[in-house]
Design a protein around this motif. Structure first.
Motif, PDB file in Angstrom:
ATOM      1  N   ASN A 131       6.546  34.217  12.913  1.00 36.17           N
ATOM      2  CA  ASN A 131       7.064  33.587  14.120  1.00 36.17           C
ATOM      3  C   ASN A 131       8.458  34.070  14.495  1.00 36.17           C
ATOM      4  O   ASN A 131       9.001  33.645  15.517  1.00 36.17           O
ATOM      5  CB  ASN A 131       7.095  32.065  13.944  1.00 36.17           C
ATOM      6  N   LEU A 132       9.035  34.931  13.675  1.00 39.35           N
ATOM      7  CA  LEU A 132      10.380  35.398  13.982  1.00 39.35           C
ATOM      8  C   LEU A 132      10.383  36.259  15.240  1.00 39.35           C
ATOM      9  O   LEU A 132       9.479  37.071  15.456  1.00 39.35           O
ATOM     10  CB  LEU A 132      10.949  36.195  12.809  1.00 39.35           C
ATOM     11  N   PRO A 133      11.389  36.089  16.093  1.00 40.96           N
ATOM     12  CA  PRO A 133      11.436  36.855  17.342  1.00 40.96           C
ATOM     13  C   PRO A 133      11.665  38.347  17.113  1.00 40.96           C
ATOM     14  O   PRO A 133      12.388  38.749  16.196  1.00 40.96           O
ATOM     15  CB  PRO A 133      12.615  36.225  18.088  1.00 40.96           C
ATOM     16  N   PHE A 134      11.002  39.144  17.939  1.00 44.08           N
ATOM     17  CA  PHE A 134      11.152  40.600  17.977  1.00 44.08           C
ATOM     18  C   PHE A 134      10.797  41.275  16.648  1.00 44.08           C
ATOM     19  O   PHE A 134      11.333  42.326  16.314  1.00 44.08           O
ATOM     20  CB  PHE A 134      12.572  40.992  18.410  1.00 44.08           C
ATOM     21  N   LEU A 135       9.875  40.663  15.917  1.00 42.42           N
ATOM     22  CA  LEU A 135       9.445  41.248  14.649  1.00 42.42           C
ATOM     23  C   LEU A 135       8.443  42.374  14.878  1.00 42.42           C
ATOM     24  O   LEU A 135       8.461  43.387  14.173  1.00 42.42           O
ATOM     25  CB  LEU A 135       8.825  40.158  13.765  1.00 42.42           C
ATOM     26  N   PHE A 136       7.572  42.192  15.878  1.00 46.78           N
ATOM     27  CA  PHE A 136       6.563  43.206  16.197  1.00 46.78           C
ATOM     28  C   PHE A 136       6.821  43.786  17.584  1.00 46.78           C
ATOM     29  O   PHE A 136       7.284  43.082  18.481  1.00 46.78           O
ATOM     30  CB  PHE A 136       5.156  42.595  16.163  1.00 46.78           C
ATOM     31  N   THR A 137       6.496  45.055  17.749  1.00 43.94           N
ATOM     32  CA  THR A 137       6.683  45.690  19.056  1.00 43.94           C
ATOM     33  C   THR A 137       5.569  45.314  20.025  1.00 43.94           C
ATOM     34  O   THR A 137       5.784  45.220  21.225  1.00 43.94           O
ATOM     35  CB  THR A 137       6.728  47.225  18.910  1.00 43.94           C
ATOM     36  N   ASP A 138       4.363  45.102  19.495  1.00 49.25           N
ATOM     37  CA  ASP A 138       3.227  44.699  20.321  1.00 49.25           C
ATOM     38  C   ASP A 138       2.119  44.192  19.403  1.00 49.25           C
ATOM     39  O   ASP A 138       2.268  44.187  18.177  1.00 49.25           O
ATOM     40  CB  ASP A 138       2.733  45.854  21.208  1.00 49.25           C
ATOM     41  N   SER A 139       1.002  43.793  20.005  1.00 49.46           N
ATOM     42  CA  SER A 139      -0.093  43.227  19.203  1.00 49.46           C
ATOM     43  C   SER A 139      -0.699  44.261  18.262  1.00 49.46           C
ATOM     44  O   SER A 139      -1.109  43.925  17.140  1.00 49.46           O
ATOM     45  CB  SER A 139      -1.174  42.656  20.129  1.00 49.46           C
ATOM     46  N   MET A 161      15.305  36.109   5.488  1.00 43.29           N
ATOM     47  CA  MET A 161      15.356  37.206   4.528  1.00 43.29           C
ATOM     48  C   MET A 161      15.836  36.691   3.164  1.00 43.29           C
ATOM     49  O   MET A 161      15.457  37.217   2.115  1.00 43.29           O
ATOM     50  CB  MET A 161      16.290  38.313   5.029  1.00 43.29           C
ATOM     51  N   ASN A 162      16.636  35.648   3.178  1.00 44.32           N
ATOM     52  CA  ASN A 162      17.139  35.065   1.933  1.00 44.32           C
ATOM     53  C   ASN A 162      16.192  34.026   1.340  1.00 44.32           C
ATOM     54  O   ASN A 162      16.419  33.539   0.236  1.00 44.32           O
ATOM     55  CB  ASN A 162      18.504  34.415   2.168  1.00 44.32           C
ATOM     56  N   ASP A 163      15.137  33.681   2.088  1.00 42.49           N
ATOM     57  CA  ASP A 163      14.170  32.700   1.625  1.00 42.49           C
ATOM     58  C   ASP A 163      13.085  33.407   0.807  1.00 42.49           C
ATOM     59  O   ASP A 163      12.389  34.288   1.318  1.00 42.49           O
ATOM     60  CB  ASP A 163      13.537  32.003   2.830  1.00 42.49           C
ATOM     61  N   PRO A 164      12.919  33.065  -0.467  1.00 40.22           N
ATOM     62  CA  PRO A 164      11.913  33.733  -1.307  1.00 40.22           C
ATOM     63  C   PRO A 164      10.494  33.652  -0.751  1.00 40.22           C
ATOM     64  O   PRO A 164       9.671  34.533  -0.999  1.00 40.22           O
ATOM     65  CB  PRO A 164      12.018  32.991  -2.647  1.00 40.22           C
ATOM     66  N   SER A 165      10.188  32.597   0.036  1.00 40.13           N
ATOM     67  CA  SER A 165       8.829  32.426   0.543  1.00 40.13           C
ATOM     68  C   SER A 165       8.504  33.377   1.686  1.00 40.13           C
ATOM     69  O   SER A 165       7.333  33.583   2.016  1.00 40.13           O
ATOM     70  CB  SER A 165       8.607  30.977   1.011  1.00 40.13           C
ATOM     71  N   THR A 166       9.528  33.973   2.307  1.00 39.05           N
ATOM     72  CA  THR A 166       9.289  34.874   3.442  1.00 39.05           C
ATOM     73  C   THR A 166       9.857  36.274   3.241  1.00 39.05           C
ATOM     74  O   THR A 166       9.528  37.185   3.993  1.00 39.05           O
ATOM     75  CB  THR A 166       9.897  34.286   4.736  1.00 39.05           C
ATOM     76  N   ARG A 167      10.700  36.460   2.235  1.00 37.26           N
ATOM     77  CA  ARG A 167      11.379  37.749   2.068  1.00 37.26           C
ATOM     78  C   ARG A 167      10.398  38.899   1.880  1.00 37.26           C
ATOM     79  O   ARG A 167      10.513  39.951   2.519  1.00 37.26           O
ATOM     80  CB  ARG A 167      12.337  37.699   0.871  1.00 37.26           C
ATOM     81  N   GLU A 168       9.412  38.723   1.017  1.00 37.98           N
ATOM     82  CA  GLU A 168       8.464  39.803   0.722  1.00 37.98           C
ATOM     83  C   GLU A 168       7.694  40.213   1.967  1.00 37.98           C
ATOM     84  O   GLU A 168       7.489  41.396   2.221  1.00 37.98           O
ATOM     85  CB  GLU A 168       7.501  39.373  -0.380  1.00 37.98           C
ATOM     86  N   GLU A 169       7.271  39.208   2.749  1.00 37.35           N
ATOM     87  CA  GLU A 169       6.512  39.503   3.966  1.00 37.35           C
ATOM     88  C   GLU A 169       7.376  40.258   4.983  1.00 37.35           C
ATOM     89  O   GLU A 169       6.933  41.229   5.603  1.00 37.35           O
ATOM     90  CB  GLU A 169       5.995  38.197   4.609  1.00 37.35           C
ATOM     91  N   LEU A 170       8.626  39.828   5.143  1.00 31.98           N
ATOM     92  CA  LEU A 170       9.520  40.492   6.086  1.00 31.98           C
ATOM     93  C   LEU A 170       9.789  41.937   5.676  1.00 31.98           C
ATOM     94  O   LEU A 170       9.774  42.854   6.502  1.00 31.98           O
ATOM     95  CB  LEU A 170      10.829  39.724   6.199  1.00 31.98           C
ATOM     96  N   LEU A 171      10.036  42.137   4.404  1.00 38.19           N
ATOM     97  CA  LEU A 171      10.312  43.490   3.918  1.00 38.19           C
ATOM     98  C   LEU A 171       9.102  44.395   4.127  1.00 38.19           C
ATOM     99  O   LEU A 171       9.227  45.566   4.477  1.00 38.19           O
ATOM    100  CB  LEU A 171      10.701  43.460   2.445  1.00 38.19           C
ATOM    101  N   SER A 172       7.912  43.841   3.924  1.00 35.16           N
ATOM    102  CA  SER A 172       6.689  44.603   4.114  1.00 35.16           C
ATOM    103  C   SER A 172       6.538  45.049   5.569  1.00 35.16           C
ATOM    104  O   SER A 172       6.180  46.199   5.845  1.00 35.16           O
ATOM    105  CB  SER A 172       5.474  43.762   3.705  1.00 35.16           C
ATOM    106  N   ILE A 173       6.853  44.155   6.498  1.00 40.47           N
ATOM    107  CA  ILE A 173       6.728  44.466   7.928  1.00 40.47           C
ATOM    108  C   ILE A 173       7.799  45.464   8.361  1.00 40.47           C
ATOM    109  O   ILE A 173       7.522  46.464   9.030  1.00 40.47           O
ATOM    110  CB  ILE A 173       6.808  43.187   8.770  1.00 40.47           C
ATOM    111  N   ILE A 174       9.046  45.187   7.972  1.00 38.03           N
ATOM    112  CA  ILE A 174      10.165  46.024   8.406  1.00 38.03           C
ATOM    113  C   ILE A 174      10.036  47.444   7.852  1.00 38.03           C
ATOM    114  O   ILE A 174      10.360  48.417   8.533  1.00 38.03           O
ATOM    115  CB  ILE A 174      11.495  45.388   7.961  1.00 38.03           C
ATOM    116  N   SER A 175       9.533  47.582   6.645  1.00 36.79           N
ATOM    117  CA  SER A 175       9.427  48.907   6.032  1.00 36.79           C
ATOM    118  C   SER A 175       8.292  49.738   6.646  1.00 36.79           C
ATOM    119  O   SER A 175       8.212  50.930   6.422  1.00 36.79           O
ATOM    120  CB  SER A 175       9.200  48.781   4.520  1.00 36.79           C
ATOM    121  N   ASN A 176       7.449  49.085   7.435  1.00 33.93           N
ATOM    122  CA  ASN A 176       6.355  49.798   8.083  1.00 33.93           C
ATOM    123  C   ASN A 176       6.421  49.630   9.601  1.00 33.93           C
ATOM    124  O   ASN A 176       5.402  49.351  10.226  1.00 33.93           O
ATOM    125  CB  ASN A 176       4.994  49.287   7.570  1.00 33.93           C
TER     126      ASN A 176
END
Length: 257
Positions: free
Chosen positions: A37-45, A242-257
């Motif tokens: 749900n974070l804003p501007f995480l994805f460029t499109d669907s 990013m500092n929350d352990p419950s979401t950090r792994e998912e965010l890093l996975s998305i940002i790195s790809n």
């Protein structure tokens, strides 16, 4: 019929068997989904489904199943944009001071506050009346929702930000799932995957149709040209998750790809 947070609890308890939910209400049961749900995480669907149709989607599905929900398919929740009554929108700064309806999700509440506006959490079915009575100045949603509920009849200014591109999930309760035979589970999974593929195709056509309908009703669409200033405003939100352990792994996975 009813608001999604209540229906989420009803499905989890087994009072209803199947439902289609947005990721916001589901994230209360599986906190890792808040990353979506974070804003501007994805460029499109297409970018979003690249992840959800792969390992990230499998991780989310596992977390949801542990919370009582079996995912049969990931649907397109569309790109969300802001729309207002009697408030021309040419920049995100025009949202400052506005009362903006959001769904009951901490990410959306914090996002609006970072835009110097006031978030007002309301069930979706109450938004039209709130706009008409000026209990809220603006709302944010995808274009089919904006058009199908006739919000365009009162909200004539749309700032096309696509600030959140999020999925929805077709789910069944684990109570129902555990009662199915192996053959039925296979049939459910196959039907869910096929429905998701068809839904995504139909969704793109529906978005175009919604914009065309609203445009004929003198709705002004202004498109966000550069997301960078809004992204910078969201910095505290990104830092928190990013500092929350419950979401950090998912965010890093998305940002790195």
């Amino acid at each position: 019929m009813g608001d999604q947070p209540k229906a989420v609890q009803m499905l989890k308890s087994g009072e209803i068997d199947r439902a289609e939910f947005s990721s916001g209400p589901l994230s209360d049961s599986a906190p890792g989904l808040k990353a979506l749900n974070l804003p501007f995480l994805f460029t499109d669907s297409a970018h979003m489904f690249k992840h959800l149709d792969g390992k990230l989607g499998e991780r989310f599905a596992a977390k949801l199943q542990a919370a009582g929900f079996v995912v049969l398919g990931w649907y397109d929740g569309g790109g969300r944009s802001f729309y207002c009554v009697n408030r021309p929108l040419n920049s995100f700064k025009d949202l400052a001071g506005a009362r903006i309806r959001v769904q009951q999700s901490e990410v959306y509440l914090e996002m609006v506050k970072l835009l110097d506006a006031t978030p007002v959490a309301l069930p979706f079915k109450e938004v039209m009346a709130a706009l008409e009575k000026r209990e809220v100045d603006c709302a944010e949603n995808n274009m089919p929702s904006f058009e199908s509920t006739w919000h365009y009849k009162v909200a004539k200014s749309v700032y096309v930000t696509n600030h959140v591109i999020s999925p929805e999930a077709l789910v069944v309760s684990t109570k129902l799932w555990d009662s199915l035979s192996a053959a039925d589970k296979t049939a459910f999974s196959k039907a869910g995957a096929e429905s998701a593929a068809l839904m995504r195709e139909l969704w793109n056509k529906r978005v175009a149709s919604a914009i065309e309908t609203a445009s004929k009703q003198v709705v002004q669409f202004v498109r966000l040209k550069d997301p960078a200033p809004m992204v910078r405003r969201m910095s505290p939100l990104y830092g928190k998750y990013m500092n929350d352990p419950s979401t950090r792994e998912e965010l890093l996975s998305i940002i790195s790809n």
